[in-house]
Write a protein that holds these residues in place. Structure first.
Motif, PDB file in Angstrom:
ATOM      1  N   SER A  35     -10.682   8.436 -10.332  1.00 25.60           N
ATOM      2  CA  SER A  35      -9.747   7.280 -10.856  1.00 25.60           C
ATOM      3  C   SER A  35      -8.397   7.685 -11.170  1.00 25.60           C
ATOM      4  CB  SER A  35     -10.537   6.968 -12.075  1.00 25.60           C
ATOM      5  OG  SER A  35     -10.724   7.651 -13.020  1.00 25.60           O
ATOM      6  N   ARG A  36      -8.332   9.033 -11.753  1.00 23.29           N
ATOM      7  CA  ARG A  36      -6.979   9.666 -11.711  1.00 23.29           C
ATOM      8  C   ARG A  36      -6.127   9.662 -10.692  1.00 23.29           C
ATOM      9  NH1 ARG A  36      -6.316  11.090 -17.745  1.00 23.29           N
ATOM     10  NH2 ARG A  36      -8.206  11.598 -18.347  1.00 23.29           N
ATOM     11  N   VAL A  37      -6.527   9.631  -9.540  1.00 22.26           N
ATOM     12  CA  VAL A  37      -5.594   9.948  -8.358  1.00 22.26           C
ATOM     13  C   VAL A  37      -5.223   8.653  -7.938  1.00 22.26           C
ATOM     14  CG1 VAL A  37      -5.800  10.363  -5.870  1.00 22.26           C
ATOM     15  CG2 VAL A  37      -6.977  11.998  -7.373  1.00 22.26           C
ATOM     16  N   GLY A  38      -6.227   7.466  -8.181  1.00 23.36           N
ATOM     17  CA  GLY A  38      -5.733   5.923  -7.851  1.00 23.36           C
ATOM     18  C   GLY A  38      -6.110   5.841  -6.385  1.00 23.36           C
ATOM     19  N   GLN A  39      -6.384   4.406  -6.296  1.00 23.80           N
ATOM     20  CA  GLN A  39      -6.761   3.803  -5.022  1.00 23.80           C
ATOM     21  C   GLN A  39      -5.672   4.088  -4.013  1.00 23.80           C
ATOM     22  OE1 GLN A  39      -6.662  -0.419  -6.466  1.00 23.80           O
ATOM     23  NE2 GLN A  39      -6.003  -0.829  -4.490  1.00 23.80           N
ATOM     24  N   LEU A  40      -4.356   3.861  -4.267  1.00 29.52           N
ATOM     25  CA  LEU A  40      -3.170   4.115  -3.023  1.00 29.52           C
ATOM     26  C   LEU A  40      -3.434   5.422  -2.717  1.00 29.52           C
ATOM     27  CD1 LEU A  40       0.173   2.459  -3.433  1.00 29.52           C
ATOM     28  CD2 LEU A  40      -0.004   4.882  -2.710  1.00 29.52           C
ATOM     29  N   ALA A  41      -3.379   6.469  -3.528  1.00 29.74           N
ATOM     30  CA  ALA A  41      -3.250   7.946  -3.169  1.00 29.74           C
ATOM     31  C   ALA A  41      -4.441   8.139  -2.235  1.00 29.74           C
ATOM     32  CB  ALA A  41      -3.361   8.781  -4.117  1.00 29.74           C
ATOM     33  N   GLY A  42      -5.595   7.742  -2.838  1.00 36.10           N
ATOM     34  CA  GLY A  42      -7.021   7.970  -1.999  1.00 36.10           C
ATOM     35  C   GLY A  42      -7.110   7.285  -0.661  1.00 36.10           C
ATOM     36  N   ALA A  43      -6.418   6.020  -0.537  1.00 35.84           N
ATOM     37  CA  ALA A  43      -6.599   5.467   0.456  1.00 35.84           C
ATOM     38  C   ALA A  43      -5.685   6.230   1.683  1.00 35.84           C
ATOM     39  CB  ALA A  43      -6.105   4.182   0.600  1.00 35.84           C
ATOM     40  N   ILE A  44      -4.600   6.758   1.358  1.00 35.48           N
ATOM     41  CA  ILE A  44      -3.673   7.400   2.189  1.00 35.48           C
ATOM     42  C   ILE A  44      -4.212   8.869   2.532  1.00 35.48           C
ATOM     43  CG2 ILE A  44      -1.809   9.077   2.175  1.00 35.48           C
ATOM     44  CD1 ILE A  44      -0.076   6.709   0.959  1.00 35.48           C
ATOM     45  N   ILE A  45      -5.172   9.514   1.618  1.00 32.69           N
ATOM     46  CA  ILE A  45      -5.784  10.584   1.945  1.00 32.69           C
ATOM     47  C   ILE A  45      -6.823  10.342   3.010  1.00 32.69           C
ATOM     48  CG2 ILE A  45      -7.276  12.505   1.127  1.00 32.69           C
ATOM     49  CD1 ILE A  45      -5.553  12.173  -1.722  1.00 32.69           C
ATOM     50  N   ILE A  46      -7.393   9.374   2.948  1.00 34.59           N
ATOM     51  CA  ILE A  46      -8.809   8.853   3.733  1.00 34.59           C
ATOM     52  C   ILE A  46      -8.180   8.703   5.217  1.00 34.59           C
ATOM     53  CG2 ILE A  46     -10.247   7.146   4.357  1.00 34.59           C
ATOM     54  CD1 ILE A  46     -10.758   6.700   1.464  1.00 34.59           C
ATOM     55  N   ALA A  47      -6.805   8.054   5.117  1.00 35.91           N
ATOM     56  CA  ALA A  47      -6.236   7.563   6.581  1.00 35.91           C
ATOM     57  C   ALA A  47      -5.687   8.902   7.298  1.00 35.91           C
ATOM     58  CB  ALA A  47      -5.029   6.702   6.225  1.00 35.91           C
ATOM     59  N   ILE A  48      -5.208   9.924   6.209  1.00 37.37           N
ATOM     60  CA  ILE A  48      -4.691  10.907   7.092  1.00 37.37           C
ATOM     61  C   ILE A  48      -5.785  11.946   7.671  1.00 37.37           C
ATOM     62  CG2 ILE A  48      -3.512  13.258   6.468  1.00 37.37           C
ATOM     63  CD1 ILE A  48      -1.883  11.743   4.446  1.00 37.37           C
ATOM     64  N   ILE A  49      -6.961  11.942   6.655  1.00 33.73           N
ATOM     65  CA  ILE A  49      -8.043  12.518   7.435  1.00 33.73           C
ATOM     66  C   ILE A  49      -8.586  11.958   8.585  1.00 33.73           C
ATOM     67  CG2 ILE A  49     -10.344  13.360   6.821  1.00 33.73           C
ATOM     68  CD1 ILE A  49      -9.574  13.607   3.772  1.00 33.73           C
ATOM     69  N   TYR A  50      -8.827  10.588   8.629  1.00 37.65           N
ATOM     70  CA  TYR A  50      -9.054  10.023   9.697  1.00 37.65           C
ATOM     71  C   TYR A  50      -8.192  10.418  11.127  1.00 37.65           C
ATOM     72  CZ  TYR A  50     -10.673   6.425  12.799  1.00 37.65           C
ATOM     73  OH  TYR A  50     -11.191   5.640  13.885  1.00 37.65           O
ATOM     74  N   ARG A  51      -6.963  10.255  10.723  1.00 32.69           N
ATOM     75  CA  ARG A  51      -6.155  10.475  12.165  1.00 32.69           C
ATOM     76  C   ARG A  51      -6.290  12.293  12.369  1.00 32.69           C
ATOM     77  NH1 ARG A  51      -0.644   9.932  13.761  1.00 32.69           N
ATOM     78  NH2 ARG A  51      -0.241  11.793  15.598  1.00 32.69           N
ATOM     79  N   GLN A  52      -6.490  12.806  11.443  1.00 36.14           N
ATOM     80  CA  GLN A  52      -6.693  14.344  11.797  1.00 36.14           C
ATOM     81  C   GLN A  52      -7.863  14.505  12.727  1.00 36.14           C
ATOM     82  OE1 GLN A  52      -3.812  15.755  11.349  1.00 36.14           O
ATOM     83  NE2 GLN A  52      -3.651  13.814  10.165  1.00 36.14           N
ATOM     84  N   LEU A 289      -0.408  -3.414  -0.909  1.00 35.72           N
ATOM     85  CA  LEU A 289       0.424  -2.314  -0.592  1.00 35.72           C
ATOM     86  C   LEU A 289      -0.058  -1.002  -0.218  1.00 35.72           C
ATOM     87  CD1 LEU A 289       3.203  -1.054  -1.216  1.00 35.72           C
ATOM     88  CD2 LEU A 289       2.700  -0.602  -3.594  1.00 35.72           C
ATOM     89  N   THR A 290      -1.583  -0.909  -0.781  1.00 37.09           N
ATOM     90  CA  THR A 290      -2.557   0.196  -0.349  1.00 37.09           C
ATOM     91  C   THR A 290      -2.771  -0.081   1.017  1.00 37.09           C
ATOM     92  OG1 THR A 290      -3.518   0.246  -2.468  1.00 37.09           O
ATOM     93  CG2 THR A 290      -4.744   1.227  -0.853  1.00 37.09           C
ATOM     94  N   ALA A 291      -3.062  -1.146   1.593  1.00 41.54           N
ATOM     95  CA  ALA A 291      -3.379  -1.389   2.935  1.00 41.54           C
ATOM     96  C   ALA A 291      -2.234  -1.069   4.013  1.00 41.54           C
ATOM     97  CB  ALA A 291      -3.909  -3.143   3.326  1.00 41.54           C
ATOM     98  N   ALA A 292      -0.986  -1.420   3.232  1.00 37.71           N
ATOM     99  CA  ALA A 292       0.279  -1.165   4.217  1.00 37.71           C
ATOM    100  C   ALA A 292       0.378   0.406   4.202  1.00 37.71           C
ATOM    101  CB  ALA A 292       1.488  -1.618   3.564  1.00 37.71           C
ATOM    102  N   MET A 293      -0.010   1.204   3.036  1.00 37.01           N
ATOM    103  CA  MET A 293       0.531   2.688   2.873  1.00 37.01           C
ATOM    104  C   MET A 293      -0.904   3.332   4.001  1.00 37.01           C
ATOM    105  SD  MET A 293       2.970   3.286   1.437  1.00 37.01           S
ATOM    106  CE  MET A 293       3.840   2.429   0.342  1.00 37.01           C
ATOM    107  N   VAL A 294      -1.835   2.693   4.293  1.00 39.51           N
ATOM    108  CA  VAL A 294      -3.044   3.035   5.211  1.00 39.51           C
ATOM    109  C   VAL A 294      -2.310   3.101   6.592  1.00 39.51           C
ATOM    110  CG1 VAL A 294      -4.956   2.740   6.128  1.00 39.51           C
ATOM    111  CG2 VAL A 294      -4.883   2.308   3.786  1.00 39.51           C
TER     112      VAL A 294
END
Length: 333
Positions: A35-52, A289-294
């Motif tokens: 929860s300290r990281v937040g949904q936006l950062a969490g979603a971006i990290i997931i998207a980046i990992i998926y890409r790799q 905004l989170t979906a856009a950042m994904v």
């Protein structure tokens, strides 16, 4: 069969794909610790990992690009509802001036240090804007103006979210040890931390009054995003003598201003609206905004990040530390 799939179907599927990862990021943010990281950062990290691991999902390209471009602008427009212009103009002019100092300091110092380190110029500028104004929303608003790459925008948002979270946690830990009042602490948090969420996280332990003044100070910085964007437009158009260089006007800023005025002078005064409704709108805005950042995160290559992000990160962290010290002194005046 895949080649015969209707383009509109691919677009909808791609948008749904970004929404799905955004939803995973939202759920992850509900887990203690994450929860300290937040949904936006969490979603971006997931998207980046998926890409790799799986590469760029070409079938979803149209929808992903729609999310990273148009949903991003729509989220910025809705973000204007968070800004109460009347309160800022009546009660926050002093905080507005302090916020302006924070913005100028953060941008100029980050770009300067980045230049000395020979860092990626656009990424350093994005991080300076995110540090000085309002984190991911500011980066998203400025990115099309300075013609930043989607990859740089996503990297900038991820760095801002991570560093801002770390700083806000540090603030909460040292707050009881500081020789300043709760209100001064609230002002300090509001004029130095990165995101609205970071300000709320850091100021809440100091009490309701500290939290209120912190959010007011932070919204003053959000208010200054509009003139900053126009300054950057002017700078982009005049930084060289090439008459063929064109900077498209970010029309979504007009929507941002319009929603700010609507939320300030229509909602509640002319059109009654409950706090529950406004909270729901705020959550929807953050989710879009989170979906856009994904969509942006799926463009990130970690190999390129390793080559280009470390130096801008050093510049941004150095600036954030110095900004905290300078704004601490100003908050105590």
């Amino acid at each position: 069969m895949t080649s015969k799939t209707h383009p509109f179907t691919k677009m909808i599927a791609g948008i749904g794909f970004t929404f799905f990862i955004a939803l995973v990021g939202y759920i992850l943010a509900l887990v203690p610790g994450f929860s300290r990281v937040g949904q936006l950062a969490g979603a971006i990290i997931i998207a980046i990992i998926y890409r790799q691991f799986f590469g760029y999902p070409e079938f979803f390209r149209a929808g992903i690009q729609f999310s990273s471009k148009y949903l991003l602008r729509f989220a910025i427009i809705l973000y204007g509802l968070k800004l109460n212009v009347d309160i800022i103009l009546q009660d926050g002019l002093g905080l507005l001036a302090k916020g302006a100092i924070a913005i100028v300091f953060a941008i100029l110092l980050t770009v300067y240090i980045g230049k000395k380190l020979k860092a990626n110029t656009q990424l350093a500028l994005l991080l300076g804007v995110g540090t000085g104004v309002c984190g991911a929303a500011a980066i998203a608003a400025v990115s099309p103006i300075i013609k930043a790459k989607d990859e740089d925008t996503a990297i900038g948002v991820g760095i801002i979210a991570l560093v801002g979270t770390i700083f806000s946690i540090i603030y909460t830990l040292i707050q009881p040890l500081l020789p300043i009042t709760d209100l001064q602490y609230g002002i300090w948090s509001g004029i130095s931390l990165h995101e609205l969420a970071h300000v709320a996280l850091a100021a809440e332990p100091a009490g309701e009054d500290a939290l209120a003044i912190a959010l007011l100070a932070k919204l003053g910085r959000v208010f200054l995003l509009v003139p900053l964007c126009f300054i950057l437009i002017f700078w982009m158009r005049n930084r060289n003598d090439d008459s063929n260089t064109k900077v498209s006007f970010p029309w979504f800023l007009i929507g941002f201003i319009g929603m700010s005025l609507f939320g300030s002078y229509v909602l509640g005064d002319i059109v009654p609206v409950s706090d529950i409704t406004m909270d729901a709108v705020s959550q929807v805005t953050t989710f879009i905004l989170t979906a856009a950042m994904v969509g942006l995160g799926l463009n990130v290559s970690l190999i390129d990040v390793k080559n280009k992000a470390m130096r801008p990160l050093i510049a941004m962290v150095t600036t954030s530390i110095l900004l905290s010290f300078v704004m601490y002194w100003i908050a105590g005046i």
